[in-house]
Enzyme design. Structure first.
Site, PDB file in Angstrom:
ATOM      1  CD  GLN A  63       6.097  -1.268  -2.282  1.00 29.00           C
ATOM      2  OE1 GLN A  63       5.534  -0.181  -2.339  1.00 29.00           O
ATOM      3  NE2 GLN A  63       6.558  -1.890  -3.357  1.00 29.00           N
TER       4      GLN A  63
ATOM      5  CG  ASP B 193      -0.928  -0.810  -5.639  1.00 30.46           C
ATOM      6  OD1 ASP B 193      -0.334   0.026  -6.348  1.00 30.46           O
ATOM      7  OD2 ASP B 193      -0.406  -1.376  -4.659  1.00 30.46           O
TER       8      ASP B 193
ATOM      9  CE  LYS C  21       4.727   2.615  -4.674  1.00 34.10           C
ATOM     10  NZ  LYS C  21       4.457   1.192  -4.458  1.00 34.10           N
TER      11      LYS C  21
END
Ligand code: NAD
Length: 280
Positions: free
Chosen positions: A96, A119, A52
């Site tokens: 995460q 997200d 990422k």
């Protein structure tokens, strides 16, 4: 012989488009950073976080890394998220997953401002997606829609069978396929006659988390097969939920693992970050 849907190539096209878009936004004075928070040192998570950060560097977006120790408390994590919610330059916040067991993932997801929820996991983002209002879309299912569209797979009116009903893949996948006018069937661990249902699919999306489970007997001739699973086999090689060698001769198009759905997830994350910078 199926067409191999090349997620690596399509994600690269998307990242190049996003890089250009980010440059244009920068010229207008619109910039921003993605904050990536990792708690603990799960090796798979470390790889995802590194990918990422690399993608941000490629697109030209700043990334801020927060690598917190395993023993970080829920309160400390929520405090950091609160601070990042208040920072103007931070346009996206990503925690995460999975988190260590002593931290409640739902609480953490809800703590992220929906304006920075790149997200797409916040209940407000999920609600907006469900009723077709603007908001961030979850990256893996949105990436699959892009894969299908950019591979010229027609979705409208097709019967899409999804295996899996998780909040991050199966459920949002069903909503996004409905939005594209597919006729959608969602199957899960309690579904009876899974094979028969799968054999009716024009588009079969497999997100069950079971290595090489889906063989030829699940695939209708001419179906499009999308394999979301990621696993390591006994030789430490990456594989999916689908037995590729069995499904490929029957399918009209199929995603490989690796190089199918995986790269699209990161491309869509970058898409959400650029969207957030644009909408500031
Ligand atoms: P999950 O474990 O949360 O959900 C699995 C789903 O499969 C469940 O809803 C369950 O009901 C269903 N299922 C399990 N066994 C079944 C069976 N025998 N018959 C029918 N349904 C069954 O997993 P997830 O988070 O949705 O992820 C699924 C897979 O996709 C995993 O391998 C994961 O690593 C992978 N994944 C990949 C990406 C990517 O970017 N490529 C992103 C997210 C997840």
């Amino acid at each position: 012989m199926a067409k191999i849907i090349d997620g690596k190539k399509i994600s690269q096209q998307m990242k190049d488009e996003l890089k250009e878009k980010a440059e244009r936004l920068k010229e207008k004075g619109k910039t921003g950073a993605l904050a990536v928070i990792q708690v603990g040192q799960d090796p798979a998570s470390s790889v995802y976080v590194r990918n990422k950060k690399n993608a941000c560097a490629y697109i030209g977006i700043e990334s801020l890394a927060y690598e917190l120790p395993e023993e970080t408390t829920e309160e400390e994590l929520l405090k950091l998220i609160d601070e990042l919610n208040g920072k103007e330059q931070v346009k996206g916040i990503l925690v995460q997953l999975p988190l260590p067991k002593h931290i409640c993932e739902d609480k953490v997801i809800r703590a992220i401002s929906p304006k920075k929820d790149v997200d797409g996991f916040h209940p407000q983002s999920v609600g907006a997606m469900t009723i077709g209002e603007p908001g961030f879309l979850p990256c893996t299912p949105a990436g699959i829609i892009q894969l299908l569209k950019r591979s010229d797979v027609e979705i409208g009116g097709k019967h899409c069978v999804i295996i899996g009903r998780s909040n991050i893949v199966g459920k949002p996948m069903a909503i996004l396929m409905l939005r594209e006018n597919a006729t959608v069937t969602v199957t899960h661990s309690k579904t009876k006659n899974l094979k028969e249902i799968c054999r009716q699919a024009d588009i079969l999306i497999v997100a069950m988390g079971k290595p090489q489970f889906i063989g030829a007997e699940y695939v209708k001739e001419g179906a499009v097969v999308i394999d979301v699973g990621i696993h390591r086999d006994e030789n430490n090689k990456l594989c999916g939920d689908v037995k590729f060698a069995e499904a490929e001769p029957l399918a009209s198009a199929i995603t490989p693992v690796p190089g199918g759905v995986g790269p699209m997830t990161i491309a869509m994350l970058m898409n959400n970050c650029v969207q957030s910078i644009e909408e500031e």
